[in-house]
Design an enzyme around this catalytic site. Structure first.
Site, PDB file in Angstrom:
ATOM      1  N   ALA A 118       0.874  -1.185   0.000  1.00 22.84           N
ATOM      2  CA  ALA A 118       0.000   0.000   0.000  1.00 22.84           C
ATOM      3  C   ALA A 118       0.906   1.228   0.000  1.00 22.84           C
ATOM      4  CB  ALA A 118      -0.929  -0.021   1.206  1.00 22.84           C
ATOM      5  N   GLY A 122       4.218   7.353  -1.205  1.00 26.98           N
ATOM      6  CA  GLY A 122       5.524   6.902  -1.649  1.00 26.98           C
ATOM      7  C   GLY A 122       6.728   7.276  -0.816  1.00 26.98           C
ATOM      8  N   ASP A 142      -0.633   0.338  -5.179  1.00 26.03           N
ATOM      9  CA  ASP A 142      -1.723   1.012  -4.469  1.00 26.03           C
ATOM     10  C   ASP A 142      -3.040   0.625  -5.121  1.00 26.03           C
ATOM     11  OD1 ASP A 142      -1.703   3.227  -2.172  1.00 26.03           O
ATOM     12  OD2 ASP A 142      -3.482   3.482  -3.422  1.00 26.03           O
ATOM     13  N   ASP A 169      -5.828  -4.372  -5.859  1.00 25.49           N
ATOM     14  CA  ASP A 169      -6.180  -4.694  -4.479  1.00 25.49           C
ATOM     15  C   ASP A 169      -4.992  -5.466  -3.912  1.00 25.49           C
ATOM     16  OD1 ASP A 169      -7.050  -6.193  -2.214  1.00 25.49           O
ATOM     17  OD2 ASP A 169      -9.117  -6.090  -2.897  1.00 25.49           O
ATOM     18  N   ASP A 186       2.099  -1.122   5.000  1.00 26.39           N
ATOM     19  CA  ASP A 186       1.726   0.074   5.757  1.00 26.39           C
ATOM     20  C   ASP A 186       0.244   0.281   5.464  1.00 26.39           C
ATOM     21  OD1 ASP A 186       2.331   2.399   7.388  1.00 26.39           O
ATOM     22  OD2 ASP A 186       2.055   3.574   5.562  1.00 26.39           O
ATOM     23  N   CYS A 239      -0.870   4.074  11.119  1.00 28.20           N
ATOM     24  CA  CYS A 239      -0.739   5.357  11.827  1.00 28.20           C
ATOM     25  C   CYS A 239      -1.990   5.600  12.668  1.00 28.20           C
ATOM     26  CB  CYS A 239      -0.475   6.505  10.859  1.00 28.20           C
ATOM     27  SG  CYS A 239      -1.775   6.767   9.640  1.00 28.20           S
TER      28      CYS A 239
END
EC number: 2.1.1.-
Length: 311
Positions: A118, A122, A142, A169, A186, A239
Site C-alpha cells: 500500500a 511513496g 496502491d 487490491d 503500511d 498510523c
C-alpha cells in the site's frame, strides 16, 4: 486548555473510545499539538553531508535518532516545502518522523525483491529505494489509480529507478506465493495519528471505519504473508492507535499461520502493546510489537510489527 474537552467538541465518541486506551493529559495534549516538520535527505540524488550543509544555511536541523542518519527535524514551524529548491530537485523528502520507522525495521538490502503493498504517496518507497541504493526491485502497489499517480510523481522526483508501480487490491499478491524477500504493509487505517496533521481525521473518525479497516487489514496481512519467501520479513504498520487495527490484526495472523514475531530495538520511547481489549485476549507475543502514542516521541501515533516467515 483542557485538550480532552476540546476533542469532545469535535468528536465525543472518539474521546470515549480512546480514553479507555490512554487517558493521560499528555495523550490528548500531544494529539492536539501540530507536528514538528521533518525530512529525509535523499542520498539517491546527492551526498548527505553536502545536502545537509545546504539545508543548514536556511534551517536548524535536529537528527531523528531512529533513522540511518538521513532523517532530521526542521526546527521551524514555518516551512513551505514547495518553495525549497532542495524539494523540487528531490534532494529532500518531507516525511513524518515516525513514518520513517517501518522501512528502518524492514531493512531492505540491495538486489532484493520487495513488495510495498500500500505504497502511495511513496515516502516509505523512496526510503526503501535509498537503503537499497537503487539496486533490486520494489513492486510499489496502491489500490487507487489517483493515489498511484501521486506515487509515480514522487518516485520520479526522488530518482527512484527500481520501482514498478501497480494498481491492484493488495490481496491480489497472495497469488505470488513465496516470492518476495521482504514485504511492507503500511496498511490503510482509521488514521488517528494523522489528527496532528489535520483535525478532519478527528471529525470524520467513526467506529464503523475502525471495523471496516480491521477487516481489510486482516485480508491484506494474510496476502502479504503468503507472498513472502520463507525466511523473509514482513513489516506491518499503521498510523492509528486502535487495538482492532493493530494488535488484533497481528494476533489474527499468528493464529492463522506459522508467523513469528521479532522484537525490535530502536532508540525511541514506546507505549505498552495492548494484550486485552473489549473482552478479547491477544497472544503475549504481541508484546514484541511497537506501539507509539503521540506523547512518547512528539510524533504521529504509530504501530509497527516485525514478522518473520520460518524457513
Amino acid at each position: 486548555m483542557d485538550y480532552k474537552e476540546e476533542f469532545k467538541k469535535i468528536n465525543k465518541k472518539l474521546v470515549e473510545r480512546y480514553s479507555k486506551l490512554d487517558d493521560s493529559e499528555e495523550f490528548w495534549a500531544y494529539l492536539y499539538k501540530p507536528l514538528r516538520p521533518s525530512i529525509r535527505i535523499n542520498t539517491l540524488k546527492g551526498n548527505l553531508k553536502e545536502i545537509k550543509a545546504l539545508l543548514e544555511e536556511k534551517f536548524e536541523l535536529e537528527p531523528i535518532p531512529w533513522t540511518k542518519g538521513e532523517g532530521f527535524y526542521i526546527k521551524s514551524y514555518d516551512v513551505n516545502y514547495g518553495q525549497l529548491i532542495e524539494y523540487s530537485l528531490g534532494l529532500i523528502i518531507p516525511q513524518e518522523a515516525s513514518s520513517m520507522i517501518p522501512p528502518v525495521v524492514l531493512d531492505p538490502k540491495p538486489s532484493e525483491v520487495i513488495l510495498d503493498m500500500a505504497a502511495a504517496p511513496g515516502s516509505k518507497t523512496t526510503q526503501m529505494a535509498q537503503y537499497m541504493e537503487n539496486e533490486g526491485c520494489i513492486i510499489a502497489n496502491d489500490a487507487k489509480r489517483d493515489r498511484a499517480n501521486i506515487l509515480i510523481a514522487n518516485l520520479t522526483r526522488a530518482g527512484v529507478l527500481i520501482a514498478k508501480v501497480t494498481v491492484k487490491d493488495g490481496a491480489y499478491f497472495a497469488r505470488y506465493e513465496n516470492t518476495f524477500d521482504r514485504v511492507l504493509l503500511d496498511a490503510p487505517c482509521s488514521s488517528v495519528g494523522m489528527i496532528r496533521k489535520n483535525f478532519k481525521f478527528a471529525r470524520t473518525w467513526s467506529i464503523g471505519k475502525v471495523y471496516y479497516h480491521s477487516r481489510l487489514q486482516k485480508r491484506l496481512i494474510l496476502a502479504a504473508y503468503k507472498s513472502l519467501k520463507p525466511g523473509g520479513v514482513l513489516v506491518y504498520s499503521t498510523c492509528t492507535v486502535d487495538p482492532l487495527e493493530n494488535e488484533e490484526v497481528v494476533d489474527f495472523l499468528l493464529q492463522k499461520t506459522d508467523a513469528k514475531l521479532e522484537k525490535v530495538k530502536l532508540p525511541l520511547k514506546t507505549s505498552e502493546p495492548v494484550i486485552e481489549w473489549e473482552g478479547r485476549k491477544y497472544s503475549d507475543e504481541v508484546r514484541k510489537t511497537i506501539r507509539i502514542h503521540p506523547q512518547d516521541n512528539d510524533t504521529e501515533a504509530f504501530y509497527i510489527a516485525k514478522i518473520r516467515k520460518p524457513r
